[in-house]
Design a protein around this motif. Structure first.
Motif, short mmCIF file in Angstrom:
data_model
loop_
_atom_site.label_atom_id
_atom_site.label_comp_id
_atom_site.label_asym_id
_atom_site.label_seq_id
_atom_site.Cartn_x
_atom_site.Cartn_y
_atom_site.Cartn_z
N PHE A 1 1.28 -1.06 0.20
CA PHE A 1 -0.29 -0.24 -0.02
C PHE A 1 0.84 1.15 0.18
O PHE A 1 2.18 1.35 0.72
N TYR A 2 0.70 2.23 -0.83
CA TYR A 2 1.19 3.15 -0.84
C TYR A 2 0.72 5.09 -0.61
O TYR A 2 -1.22 3.76 -0.80
N GLY A 3 1.17 5.96 -0.37
CA GLY A 3 0.45 6.96 -0.11
C GLY A 3 0.94 7.74 0.27
O GLY A 3 2.52 8.28 -0.28
N LYS A 4 0.85 9.50 0.96
CA LYS A 4 1.59 10.21 1.07
C LYS A 4 1.33 10.75 2.82
O LYS A 4 0.05 10.86 2.83
N VAL A 5 2.09 10.83 3.26
CA VAL A 5 2.03 11.07 4.94
C VAL A 5 1.83 13.23 5.16
O VAL A 5 3.08 13.53 4.30
N SER A 6 1.18 13.62 6.09
CA SER A 6 1.86 15.08 6.69
C SER A 6 1.63 14.86 8.17
O SER A 6 1.12 14.21 8.78
N ILE A 7 2.77 15.16 8.44
CA ILE A 7 3.42 15.48 9.55
C ILE A 7 3.08 16.64 9.40
O ILE A 7 3.87 17.93 9.58
N THR B 1 7.25 12.65 18.46
CA THR B 1 6.85 12.86 20.12
C THR B 1 8.21 12.82 20.72
O THR B 1 8.43 13.74 21.62
N LYS B 2 8.28 10.87 21.11
CA LYS B 2 9.80 11.11 21.00
C LYS B 2 11.09 11.86 21.28
O LYS B 2 11.61 12.40 21.94
N ALA B 3 11.30 12.45 19.58
CA ALA B 3 12.41 12.94 19.19
C ALA B 3 12.32 14.60 19.73
O ALA B 3 13.75 14.70 20.67
N VAL B 4 11.29 15.18 19.54
CA VAL B 4 11.01 16.82 20.69
C VAL B 4 10.04 16.61 20.99
O VAL B 4 10.06 17.85 21.35
N GLU B 5 9.48 15.13 22.12
CA GLU B 5 8.59 16.30 23.26
C GLU B 5 7.49 16.85 23.00
O GLU B 5 8.16 18.94 23.32
N PRO B 6 7.23 17.62 21.41
CA PRO B 6 6.51 18.70 20.86
C PRO B 6 4.94 18.64 22.16
O PRO B 6 4.57 18.27 22.85
N ALA B 7 4.30 20.19 21.85
CA ALA B 7 2.69 20.36 22.53
C ALA B 7 2.14 19.54 22.20
O ALA B 7 0.79 19.69 22.36
N GLY B 8 2.09 19.02 20.58
CA GLY B 8 1.39 18.40 20.50
C GLY B 8 1.99 17.43 18.44
O GLY B 8 2.46 18.64 17.91
N VAL B 9 1.21 16.76 18.18
CA VAL B 9 1.93 16.21 16.70
C VAL B 9 0.50 15.69 15.70
O VAL B 9 -0.27 15.72 16.86
N ALA B 10 0.44 16.12 14.85
CA ALA B 10 -0.14 15.40 13.90
C ALA B 10 -0.07 14.50 12.69
O ALA B 10 0.92 14.97 11.88
N VAL B 11 -0.50 13.90 12.63
CA VAL B 11 -0.59 12.30 11.62
C VAL B 11 -1.93 12.51 10.31
O VAL B 11 -2.26 11.95 11.07
N VAL B 12 -1.27 12.68 9.32
CA VAL B 12 -2.82 11.94 8.19
C VAL B 12 -1.97 11.72 7.01
O VAL B 12 -0.79 11.63 6.89
N ILE B 13 -2.82 10.27 6.54
CA ILE B 13 -2.16 9.32 6.20
C ILE B 13 -3.04 9.29 4.90
O ILE B 13 -3.95 8.46 5.08
N GLU B 14 -2.74 9.76 4.19
CA GLU B 14 -3.83 8.77 2.18
C GLU B 14 -3.00 7.59 1.86
O GLU B 14 -2.48 7.85 1.30
N GLY B 15 -4.03 6.47 2.01
CA GLY B 15 -2.79 5.09 1.68
C GLY B 15 -3.82 4.96 0.15
O GLY B 15 -5.67 5.07 0.47
N VAL B 16 -3.27 4.48 -0.42
CA VAL B 16 -3.93 3.23 -1.70
C VAL B 16 -3.81 2.18 -1.62
O VAL B 16 -2.69 1.60 -1.06
N HIS B 17 -4.41 0.66 -0.77
CA HIS B 17 -3.99 -0.42 -0.50
C HIS B 17 -4.46 -1.45 -1.73
O HIS B 17 -5.13 -1.74 -2.32
N MET B 18 -3.23 -1.71 -2.22
CA MET B 18 -3.36 -2.74 -3.52
C MET B 18 -4.33 -3.71 -3.31
O MET B 18 -4.90 -5.02 -3.83
N CYS B 19 -4.23 -4.26 -2.12
CA CYS B 19 -4.90 -4.99 -2.28
C CYS B 19 -6.51 -4.75 -2.17
O CYS B 19 -7.34 -6.25 -2.20
N MET B 20 -7.38 -3.61 -2.08
CA MET B 20 -8.04 -3.52 -2.37
C MET B 20 -8.59 -2.93 -3.91
O MET B 20 -9.47 -2.61 -4.43
N VAL B 21 -7.31 -3.18 -4.93
CA VAL B 21 -7.29 -2.35 -5.67
C VAL B 21 -7.51 -3.82 -7.23
O VAL B 21 -7.71 -3.69 -7.69
N MET B 22 -6.06 -4.57 -6.83
CA MET B 22 -5.81 -5.11 -8.40
C MET B 22 -6.34 -6.80 -7.48
O MET B 22 -6.35 -7.76 -8.13
#
Ligand SMILES: Nc1nc2c(ncn2[C@@H]2O[C@H](COP(=O)(O)OP(=O)(O)OP(=O)(O)O)[C@@H](O)[C@H]2O)c(=O)[nH]1
Ligand SMILES: [Zn+2]
Length: 259
Positions: A156-162, A202-223
């Protein structure tokens, strides 16, 4: 920052799921303890914060970032034998000219697809954490991601925003993409991948907050299977102020969705 008082995420209590599981009103850490994020192999060790003012904070990063199975290169011969068997199972002749080197090539490819098992967060961060009094949001978006579905062993592949809101420490920008590599290059489900990336930041910089969004395409649902070629799966993990403050979350999502 909307006047919201900012609190660095330095202890496990400040890390909570965006929405508690409806059936299990549990904290995120309990969730982790239930095995969502575990990669077997290494014991869980509490760590003490090194941030000035946070020396007494001990935070338990249950997420195993340092999973190291036996030297993986040493697995190559056995993996090659397995692929040879697979070729035979398909009714192919593994000794025909075109397939002679295929078992070894396939084994090497699989080792590459799962090379994240060989990487630890500390090695990847390489001390690229810098003291900086910057308290505005940092976002790196559209980081390409290639992973392997743990259910079907297809990609599965896609893009990650942090995004993260620094708390006196910032991270070398490339390290966000490298963190994506550590966890995407393993057998995964997208939900766990999303959480693992957020915990690692979080572990790396102990920030006030972290957000992660991933948009993925799963080949197991495509092929195969349901064969929906245009479907996309979007997952998110919001920690700290991104979880608690809708405006901060909205600012992040606007930045992620802007062209
Ligand atoms: N939640 C989640 N599910 C995933 C992910 N990758 C694959 N799956 C799903 O894992 C499920 C496995 O379901 P099963 O019914 O055991 O396997 P299957 O018969 O191959 O399922 P189908 O894909 O529906 O044909 C499927 O619904 C997949 O879509 C992921 O990253 N997250
Ligand atoms: Zn799958």
């Amino acid at each position: 920052m909307n006047g919201l008082s900012k609190q660095c995420i330095t202890d496990e209590k400040s890390i909570k799921l965006k929405k508690p599981h409806p059936l299990r009103s549990i904290s995120w850490n309990k969730n982790i303890e239930e095995g969502d994020l575990d990669v077997p192999g290494t014991p869980r060790t509490p760590r003490t914060s090194t941030t000035p003012g946070h020396e007494n904070c001990t935070f338990h990063h249950d997420l195993e970032l340092d999973h190291r199975p036996p030297t993986r290169e040493a697995l190559l011969p056995e993996m090659s034998r397995s692929y040879r068997l697979l070729l035979s199972s398909l009714g192919e002749d593994p000794d025909r000219q075109g397939l002679l080197k295929t078992p070894e090539r396939a084994a090497k490819a699989m080792l590459f697809f799962t090379k994240g098992y060989d990487q630890s967060l500390d090695d990847v961060i390489n001390d690229a954490v810098f003291d900086e009094d910057h308290d505005e949001m940092v976002v790196v978006k559209d980081i390409e991601m290639f992973s392997m579905c743990e259910h079907h062993l297809v990609p599965f592949y896609g893009k990650v925003s942090i995004g993260y809101l620094p708390c006196k420490k910032i991270l070398g920008l490339s390290k966000l993409a490298r963190i994506v590599e550590i966890f995407s290059r393993r057998l995964q489900v997208q939900e766990r991948l999303t959480k693992q990336i957020a915990i690692a930041v979080t572990k790396a910089v102990e920030p006030a907050g972290v957000a992660v969004v991933i948009e993925g395409v799963h080949m197991c649902m495509v092929m195969r299977g349901v064969q929906k070629i245009n479907s996309k799966t979007v997952t998110s993990t919001m920690l700290g102020v991104f979880r608690d403050d809708p405006k901060t979350r909205e600012e992040f999502l606007n930045l992620v969705h802007s062209k």
